[in-house]
Motif scaffolding. Sequence first.
Motif, PDB file in Angstrom:
ATOM      1  N   GLY A 188       0.806  -1.223   0.000  1.00 18.79           N
ATOM      2  CA  GLY A 188       0.000   0.000   0.000  1.00 18.79           C
ATOM      3  C   GLY A 188       0.830   1.259   0.000  1.00 18.79           C
ATOM      4  N   MET A 189       2.156   1.131   0.181  1.00 20.98           N
ATOM      5  CA  MET A 189       3.004   2.320   0.146  1.00 20.98           C
ATOM      6  C   MET A 189       3.282   2.681  -1.303  1.00 20.98           C
ATOM      7  SD  MET A 189       3.606   3.255   3.190  1.00 20.98           S
ATOM      8  CE  MET A 189       4.921   4.443   2.870  1.00 20.98           C
ATOM      9  N   THR A 190       3.505   3.963  -1.558  1.00 21.83           N
ATOM     10  CA  THR A 190       3.883   4.357  -2.911  1.00 21.83           C
ATOM     11  C   THR A 190       5.255   3.750  -3.206  1.00 21.83           C
ATOM     12  OG1 THR A 190       4.950   6.359  -2.127  1.00 21.83           O
ATOM     13  CG2 THR A 190       2.641   6.544  -2.804  1.00 21.83           C
ATOM     14  N   ALA A 191       5.472   3.440  -4.478  1.00 25.07           N
ATOM     15  CA  ALA A 191       6.729   2.815  -4.868  1.00 25.07           C
ATOM     16  C   ALA A 191       7.889   3.761  -4.581  1.00 25.07           C
ATOM     17  CB  ALA A 191       6.691   2.469  -6.347  1.00 25.07           C
ATOM     18  N   ALA A 192       9.017   3.173  -4.169  1.00 26.03           N
ATOM     19  CA  ALA A 192      10.194   3.988  -3.915  1.00 26.03           C
ATOM     20  C   ALA A 192      10.923   4.265  -5.219  1.00 26.03           C
ATOM     21  CB  ALA A 192      11.112   3.274  -2.938  1.00 26.03           C
ATOM     22  N   SER A 193      11.522   5.443  -5.292  1.00 27.36           N
ATOM     23  CA  SER A 193      12.339   5.794  -6.450  1.00 27.36           C
ATOM     24  C   SER A 193      13.730   6.119  -5.955  1.00 27.36           C
ATOM     25  CB  SER A 193      11.754   7.017  -7.160  1.00 27.36           C
ATOM     26  OG  SER A 193      10.420   6.771  -7.520  1.00 27.36           O
ATOM     27  N   VAL A 194      14.605   6.387  -6.901  1.00 25.02           N
ATOM     28  CA  VAL A 194      15.979   6.702  -6.532  1.00 25.02           C
ATOM     29  C   VAL A 194      16.356   8.071  -7.102  1.00 25.02           C
ATOM     30  CG1 VAL A 194      18.388   6.066  -6.911  1.00 25.02           C
ATOM     31  CG2 VAL A 194      16.729   4.314  -6.275  1.00 25.02           C
ATOM     32  N   LEU A 195      16.928   8.909  -6.235  1.00 30.45           N
ATOM     33  CA  LEU A 195      17.421  10.237  -6.624  1.00 30.45           C
ATOM     34  C   LEU A 195      18.937  10.200  -6.476  1.00 30.45           C
ATOM     35  CD1 LEU A 195      16.740  13.328  -7.214  1.00 30.45           C
ATOM     36  CD2 LEU A 195      16.853  13.644  -4.732  1.00 30.45           C
ATOM     37  N   ASP A 196      19.633  10.491  -7.563  1.00 28.89           N
ATOM     38  CA  ASP A 196      21.095  10.485  -7.491  1.00 28.89           C
ATOM     39  C   ASP A 196      21.584  11.698  -6.689  1.00 28.89           C
ATOM     40  OD1 ASP A 196      23.464   8.953  -8.976  1.00 28.89           O
ATOM     41  OD2 ASP A 196      24.007  11.087  -8.754  1.00 28.89           O
ATOM     42  N   ARG A 197      22.711  11.518  -6.004  1.00 25.86           N
ATOM     43  CA  ARG A 197      23.300  12.618  -5.237  1.00 25.86           C
ATOM     44  C   ARG A 197      23.499  13.866  -6.113  1.00 25.86           C
ATOM     45  NH1 ARG A 197      24.807  16.787  -3.994  1.00 25.86           N
ATOM     46  NH2 ARG A 197      26.626  17.434  -2.788  1.00 25.86           N
ATOM     47  N   HIS A 198      23.910  13.641  -7.362  1.00 23.91           N
ATOM     48  CA  HIS A 198      24.175  14.786  -8.239  1.00 23.91           C
ATOM     49  C   HIS A 198      22.896  15.546  -8.597  1.00 23.91           C
ATOM     50  CE1 HIS A 198      28.315  13.729  -8.444  1.00 23.91           C
ATOM     51  NE2 HIS A 198      28.025  12.502  -8.856  1.00 23.91           N
ATOM     52  N   ASP A 199      21.756  14.902  -8.344  1.00 22.81           N
ATOM     53  CA  ASP A 199      20.475  15.564  -8.641  1.00 22.81           C
ATOM     54  C   ASP A 199      19.791  16.077  -7.372  1.00 22.81           C
ATOM     55  OD1 ASP A 199      20.623  15.130 -11.397  1.00 22.81           O
ATOM     56  OD2 ASP A 199      19.927  13.054 -11.133  1.00 22.81           O
ATOM     57  N   PHE A 200      20.500  16.001  -6.238  1.00 22.01           N
ATOM     58  CA  PHE A 200      19.854  16.370  -4.972  1.00 22.01           C
ATOM     59  C   PHE A 200      19.381  17.820  -4.973  1.00 22.01           C
ATOM     60  CE2 PHE A 200      19.382  17.502  -0.526  1.00 22.01           C
ATOM     61  CZ  PHE A 200      18.741  16.392  -0.011  1.00 22.01           C
ATOM     62  N   ASP A 201      20.137  18.685  -5.644  1.00 21.32           N
ATOM     63  CA  ASP A 201      19.753  20.100  -5.652  1.00 21.32           C
ATOM     64  C   ASP A 201      18.435  20.353  -6.376  1.00 21.32           C
ATOM     65  OD1 ASP A 201      21.614  21.683  -4.088  1.00 21.32           O
ATOM     66  OD2 ASP A 201      23.134  20.857  -5.426  1.00 21.32           O
ATOM     67  N   HIS A 202      18.030  19.382  -7.221  1.00 22.06           N
ATOM     68  CA  HIS A 202      16.713  19.514  -7.854  1.00 22.06           C
ATOM     69  C   HIS A 202      15.603  19.502  -6.800  1.00 22.06           C
ATOM     70  CE1 HIS A 202      17.804  19.282 -12.106  1.00 22.06           C
ATOM     71  NE2 HIS A 202      18.758  18.434 -11.740  1.00 22.06           N
ATOM     72  N   LEU A 203      15.833  18.722  -5.759  1.00 22.07           N
ATOM     73  CA  LEU A 203      14.834  18.661  -4.679  1.00 22.07           C
ATOM     74  C   LEU A 203      14.720  20.029  -3.991  1.00 22.07           C
ATOM     75  CD1 LEU A 203      12.930  17.263  -2.646  1.00 22.07           C
ATOM     76  CD2 LEU A 203      14.947  16.436  -1.424  1.00 22.07           C
ATOM     77  N   ILE A 204      15.877  20.623  -3.683  1.00 14.75           N
ATOM     78  CA  ILE A 204      15.862  21.932  -3.007  1.00 14.75           C
ATOM     79  C   ILE A 204      15.233  22.989  -3.925  1.00 14.75           C
ATOM     80  CG2 ILE A 204      17.330  23.725  -1.976  1.00 14.75           C
ATOM     81  CD1 ILE A 204      19.234  21.448  -1.117  1.00 14.75           C
ATOM     82  N   SER A 205      15.594  22.945  -5.216  1.00 14.71           N
ATOM     83  CA  SER A 205      15.000  23.923  -6.148  1.00 14.71           C
ATOM     84  C   SER A 205      13.498  23.719  -6.273  1.00 14.71           C
ATOM     85  CB  SER A 205      15.605  23.809  -7.548  1.00 14.71           C
ATOM     86  OG  SER A 205      16.936  23.507  -7.484  1.00 14.71           O
ATOM     87  N   ALA A 206      13.075  22.454  -6.343  1.00 12.79           N
ATOM     88  CA  ALA A 206      11.642  22.184  -6.493  1.00 12.79           C
ATOM     89  C   ALA A 206      10.870  22.751  -5.299  1.00 12.79           C
ATOM     90  CB  ALA A 206      11.403  20.688  -6.625  1.00 12.79           C
ATOM     91  N   LEU A 207      11.424  22.585  -4.119  1.00 15.66           N
ATOM     92  CA  LEU A 207      10.759  23.104  -2.908  1.00 15.66           C
ATOM     93  C   LEU A 207      10.741  24.631  -2.933  1.00 15.66           C
ATOM     94  CD1 LEU A 207      12.291  20.627  -0.327  1.00 15.66           C
ATOM     95  CD2 LEU A 207       9.873  20.781  -0.961  1.00 15.66           C
ATOM     96  N   THR A 208      11.857  25.240  -3.344  1.00 17.90           N
ATOM     97  CA  THR A 208      11.929  26.698  -3.417  1.00 17.90           C
ATOM     98  C   THR A 208      10.911  27.221  -4.430  1.00 17.90           C
ATOM     99  OG1 THR A 208      14.276  26.469  -2.943  1.00 17.90           O
ATOM    100  CG2 THR A 208      13.540  28.640  -3.633  1.00 17.90           C
ATOM    101  N   GLU A 209      10.832  26.514  -5.563  1.00 16.37           N
ATOM    102  CA  GLU A 209       9.874  26.941  -6.597  1.00 16.37           C
ATOM    103  C   GLU A 209       8.433  26.803  -6.119  1.00 16.37           C
ATOM    104  OE1 GLU A 209      11.111  24.632  -9.971  1.00 16.37           O
ATOM    105  OE2 GLU A 209      13.034  25.700 -10.004  1.00 16.37           O
ATOM    106  N   GLU A 210       8.197  25.848  -5.234  1.00 14.04           N
ATOM    107  CA  GLU A 210       6.854  25.683  -4.661  1.00 14.04           C
ATOM    108  C   GLU A 210       6.556  26.758  -3.613  1.00 14.04           C
ATOM    109  OE1 GLU A 210       4.315  23.175  -4.934  1.00 14.04           O
ATOM    110  OE2 GLU A 210       5.293  22.525  -6.785  1.00 14.04           O
TER     111      GLU A 210
END
Lengths: 258, 386
Positions: free
Chosen positions: B12-34
């Motif tokens: 019942g959990m959503t499937a896990a995905s993988v985020l590469d370390r080199h793409d970690f800043d995309h997470l911070i940018s996505a949050l900032t953009e939100e």
Amino acid sequence: MTNPKLAVWKFASCDGCQLSLLDAEDELLAVAAAIEIANFPEASREVLPGPYQLSLVEGSITTPHDAERIQQVRDESEFLITIGACATAGGIQALRNWSDVAEFTRAVYATPAFIDTLDTSTAIADHVTVDFELPGCPISKQQLLEVINAFLHGRRPDIPGYSVCLECKRRGTTCVMVAAGTPCLGPVTQAGCGALCPAYDRGCYGCFGPAESANLESLVAEWSRLDVDKPTLIRALRTYNGYAPAFRVASEQLEDSR
Amino acid sequence: MTATRSVYGREGMTAASVLDRHDFDHLISALTEEGYQPIGPILEGGRIIYGPIGSSSDLPIGKTDLHDGGLYRVIDRQDYALFGYNLPSDSWKQYLFPPRTLLWSANRSNGSFTVQPAIEEPPRLALIGVRACELAAIAIQDRVFTGTHPDPHYLSIRERVFIVGVNCVQAGGTCFCVSMGTGPELSDGYDLVLTELIEGDDHRFLIRSGTAAGGEVLSRLPLVPAVPSDCSNAEGLIATAADHMGRSLDTDGIQQLLYENPEHPRWDAVASRCLQCANCTMVCPTCFCSTTEDRPSLDGSSADRWRTWDSCFSLDYSYIHGGAIRSSAKARYRQWMTHKLATWIDQFGTSGCVGCGRCITWCPVGIDITREVQAIRTEEASHAHR
């Protein structure tokens, strides 16, 4: 209705605490509008006659003359509030309380016979009844304004007796004792300075004197574990508020155990 | 034991995905953009604390922290982990329940009296790096501040918060979340949850969303699907953390134990060491005591009411007409520990302790709540035996 008369009295001190009042630049006009300044040596030579509704007393008692003068100040004052480490605990000059004053006098003065001084430097409260004590070396101008504000509105001053640690944590300063092994008097020292020294990575020097329920025995044990030797510990406790009872007892116990 | 409770194997959990370390800043940018202000662990003055972050380079890369009673040090790791530390000295409490809050202002004119509530647009915070114990602490403060008497100031900040949890893959010297049932793996209440996986040069994050808002952010990241070995690696690391807790606390019958021992000699012993400095309550992520301060103007025409962090270790905190009802150090320590571990359960339905160990690490004299409980338990048992 005339404004209440405020008088500032100086005893053995450096004047730093009464300067805190002049330092309250933004609020000074409001203070001057609410009270009549009847005596303020750092601001004016004019002295208006008593009685005074509020007296702020700076400095400790170190001479027979001052021991008499404080009685007159008390007689003329409705509320008497002591400000600073000298007035509340004897100040730095209370170091004489553990030394031979006659020997100092001989070393410093060309004609010691002219010097009429006491063997001790003591707090104002050791001589007259004090209505409120505001510690600090120097005092915090915000706390001084709070005391004057409370007096004007007939309420109890909101001056917390808890430790400096609360101020460190509220401003987000990481504990220097735990994170760097820096000996710090903060856990046993009363708040009021805003935890200035730990914010610059230094241990607290105890400028505001003992906190309300300071556990000196435990702090002394902890400093010893941090490899602080006894002479250093005694010196730390005898800096600005050495003769405040909690610090005094702790340093004398250390001395006795030498 | 711990591996089977992992969410990675749960249905019942959503499937896990993988985020590469080199793409970690995309997470911070996505949050900032939100529209979020990202807050996370940063290295300041050689210590790890929480603060605003702009990119992953602000994180304590390659650092870890040692914790013991009254002892904290930051040292280098052998790798470049972003979340390779245990816990900062401060907690998320400072953001959700700030140390000082203006509650309202009042003005007096022409014999009337008006009150203006303090209106301030609360920030939208993205908390990055929330540990399982810390999320449990937030849930506890939620019950305190949003229960019977909802606190509008807390609510206004809390309902705008985005939570990025990070599972613990190592345990600190003063950690005991396993004893308190709060970690080391986040179970729910997060928007996103990460597990950091490092194998040589392969540095990745297993990532999963827990809410629709989390899913929205996830959809904007360059991800690859997780393979079963990623999930089993994460489970293994979390299980290892669970097996290496620096402390443990036996909570069996803890209410009865403390209620039946108010005069235990151990309270005197701990009071003789306790500095009464209140550090434990300040660093505790669930302690919520506050005081109010009124700040009138000198002419009495206006006043501000502030709420400030206070502590049950201050004398004024138990001041009622005539004096402080908990006037001794013993009474205050007993009050704090008994509330945290026992009466909290009566009051809010859970323990007030999440096992983060901050009160142990940040006590300047290293008083250890787990040892205090054990001492009362052991000595009580020896009394009963006689």
